[in-house]
Design a protein around this motif. Sequence first.
Motif, short mmCIF file in Angstrom:
data_model
loop_
_atom_site.label_atom_id
_atom_site.label_comp_id
_atom_site.label_asym_id
_atom_site.label_seq_id
_atom_site.Cartn_x
_atom_site.Cartn_y
_atom_site.Cartn_z
N ASN A 75 0.84 -1.20 0.00
CA ASN A 75 0.00 0.00 0.00
C ASN A 75 0.88 1.24 0.00
O ASN A 75 1.49 1.57 1.04
CB ASN A 75 -0.90 -0.01 1.24
CG ASN A 75 -1.78 1.23 1.31
OD1 ASN A 75 -1.78 2.07 0.42
ND2 ASN A 75 -2.55 1.35 2.39
N PRO A 76 0.97 1.95 -1.12
CA PRO A 76 1.88 3.10 -1.19
C PRO A 76 1.47 4.26 -0.29
O PRO A 76 2.25 5.18 -0.07
CB PRO A 76 1.82 3.50 -2.67
CG PRO A 76 0.49 3.02 -3.15
CD PRO A 76 0.25 1.75 -2.38
N ASP A 135 13.19 13.23 -5.71
CA ASP A 135 13.08 12.86 -4.29
C ASP A 135 11.86 11.98 -4.03
O ASP A 135 11.22 12.08 -2.99
CB ASP A 135 13.02 14.10 -3.41
CG ASP A 135 11.87 15.04 -3.81
OD1 ASP A 135 11.15 14.71 -4.77
OD2 ASP A 135 11.70 16.09 -3.16
N SER A 136 11.51 11.13 -4.99
CA SER A 136 10.39 10.20 -4.79
C SER A 136 10.76 9.23 -3.68
O SER A 136 11.93 9.10 -3.28
CB SER A 136 10.08 9.43 -6.07
OG SER A 136 11.10 8.49 -6.35
N LEU A 137 9.78 8.51 -3.17
CA LEU A 137 10.01 7.58 -2.07
C LEU A 137 11.10 6.58 -2.39
O LEU A 137 12.06 6.41 -1.63
CB LEU A 137 8.71 6.85 -1.71
CG LEU A 137 8.85 5.72 -0.69
CD1 LEU A 137 9.33 6.25 0.65
CD2 LEU A 137 7.54 4.96 -0.54
N MET A 138 10.96 5.88 -3.51
CA MET A 138 11.92 4.82 -3.82
C MET A 138 13.30 5.37 -4.14
O MET A 138 14.32 4.75 -3.82
CB MET A 138 11.41 3.95 -4.97
CG MET A 138 10.41 2.89 -4.56
SD MET A 138 11.06 1.76 -3.29
CE MET A 138 12.47 1.03 -4.13
N THR A 139 13.38 6.54 -4.77
CA THR A 139 14.68 7.15 -5.03
C THR A 139 15.37 7.48 -3.72
O THR A 139 16.57 7.24 -3.54
CB THR A 139 14.52 8.41 -5.90
OG1 THR A 139 13.95 8.04 -7.15
CG2 THR A 139 15.88 9.06 -6.16
N ALA A 260 -1.09 5.73 -7.01
CA ALA A 260 0.26 5.32 -6.63
C ALA A 260 0.87 6.19 -5.55
O ALA A 260 1.82 5.78 -4.88
CB ALA A 260 1.17 5.32 -7.87
N GLY A 261 0.33 7.40 -5.36
CA GLY A 261 0.82 8.26 -4.30
C GLY A 261 2.32 8.49 -4.35
O GLY A 261 2.85 8.92 -5.38
N PRO A 262 3.04 8.19 -3.27
CA PRO A 262 4.47 8.48 -3.21
C PRO A 262 5.35 7.65 -4.14
O PRO A 262 6.53 7.95 -4.28
CB PRO A 262 4.83 8.20 -1.74
CG PRO A 262 3.79 7.25 -1.28
CD PRO A 262 2.54 7.63 -2.00
N VAL A 263 4.80 6.62 -4.78
CA VAL A 263 5.59 5.85 -5.74
C VAL A 263 5.18 6.15 -7.18
O VAL A 263 5.59 5.46 -8.11
CB VAL A 263 5.51 4.33 -5.46
CG1 VAL A 263 6.08 4.01 -4.09
CG2 VAL A 263 4.09 3.82 -5.59
N ALA A 264 4.37 7.19 -7.38
CA ALA A 264 3.95 7.55 -8.73
C ALA A 264 5.14 7.90 -9.62
O ALA A 264 5.12 7.67 -10.83
CB ALA A 264 2.97 8.72 -8.68
N GLY A 265 6.18 8.43 -9.01
CA GLY A 265 7.37 8.78 -9.79
C GLY A 265 7.99 7.57 -10.46
O GLY A 265 8.52 7.67 -11.57
N GLU A 266 7.95 6.42 -9.79
CA GLU A 266 8.51 5.20 -10.38
C GLU A 266 7.60 4.65 -11.48
O GLU A 266 8.08 4.04 -12.43
CB GLU A 266 8.70 4.12 -9.31
CG GLU A 266 9.93 4.29 -8.46
CD GLU A 266 9.82 5.47 -7.51
OE1 GLU A 266 8.87 5.50 -6.71
OE2 GLU A 266 10.66 6.38 -7.59
N VAL A 267 6.30 4.87 -11.35
CA VAL A 267 5.34 4.34 -12.33
C VAL A 267 5.34 5.16 -13.60
O VAL A 267 5.30 4.62 -14.71
CB VAL A 267 3.93 4.29 -11.71
CG1 VAL A 267 2.92 3.77 -12.73
CG2 VAL A 267 3.91 3.41 -10.46
#
Length: 299
Positions: A75-76, A135-139, A260-267
Amino acid sequence: MDARTVVIAGASGFLGTHLGRELVERGHAVVALTRRPTSAPDESSWDPYAGVYERDVIERADVVVNLAGTPTIGNPHSARWARQLRESRVTTTRVLAEAIAGSERRPAFLAGNAIAWYGDHGDQPVTEESDSRGDSLMTSVTREWQAAAEPAVAAGARVCFLRTAPVMDRSAAPLKQLRLLTKLGLGARLGDGRQHMAMISLRDWVGGVTHLVEHDDVSGPVNLCCPTTPTNAEFTDALARAVDRKAFLVAPGFAVRLGAGPVAGEVLGSIDLRPTVLEDGGYSFRDRTVHEVVRTALA
């Protein structure tokens, strides 16, 4: 080449299971780090959150591989999921890096990581020499994840950062879910579909990491991805063709960002990735294009 002793954290996970099996088949000895008590000769107990591990296991190792971490699918919007995502990777990497730094032999360290380290680079080709953006979550997680290996680097051990693209196989995420949706006629391009979507087949991920176990002349960041990175639209079409369906649907960018919220940058971000270090180091990919990756993954 000579047989090596390889210690694997995360050996019971999807990637760890396949890597361990390949290494054993190639004549190497594999020791799995496990968080439960064990007396098995091919296992060793550890508790990374307490900093507890068997020092002689690290001392006897030629290579230590860290694949430990909570699932990236979750759950992002959950703060708990994000915290566990970060802590499970950073803590295990730091404990193993410090163990290697404090050992006499200083075995090589193959430290798991992900391509999110690069962030969105648009249409610009990305190699191991490219910078980290955004500065996305996964980055953010991958930067801390990599920094946690610094004790091993500072001690002079050979360290490879495994910048892994999504590994495609029908039995695991993300392809397991995407295959089902596409077979139901629900395959969809994400946003405009022009973002580059790096990936790698399971057999090339295993082959690439095995190459790093067996070759001492490779260190630093290593991109684990197929040589020709498709766009999201190209992947969506390739998967639809492979399961004999059409993919006409589009998931609008605003809806993806909302979900996707905080992981939208990866998507929605774009990373046109190249496995330059592996290819220059002599590894020969078996699945070079999106069609080859999808065909192998679904076989």
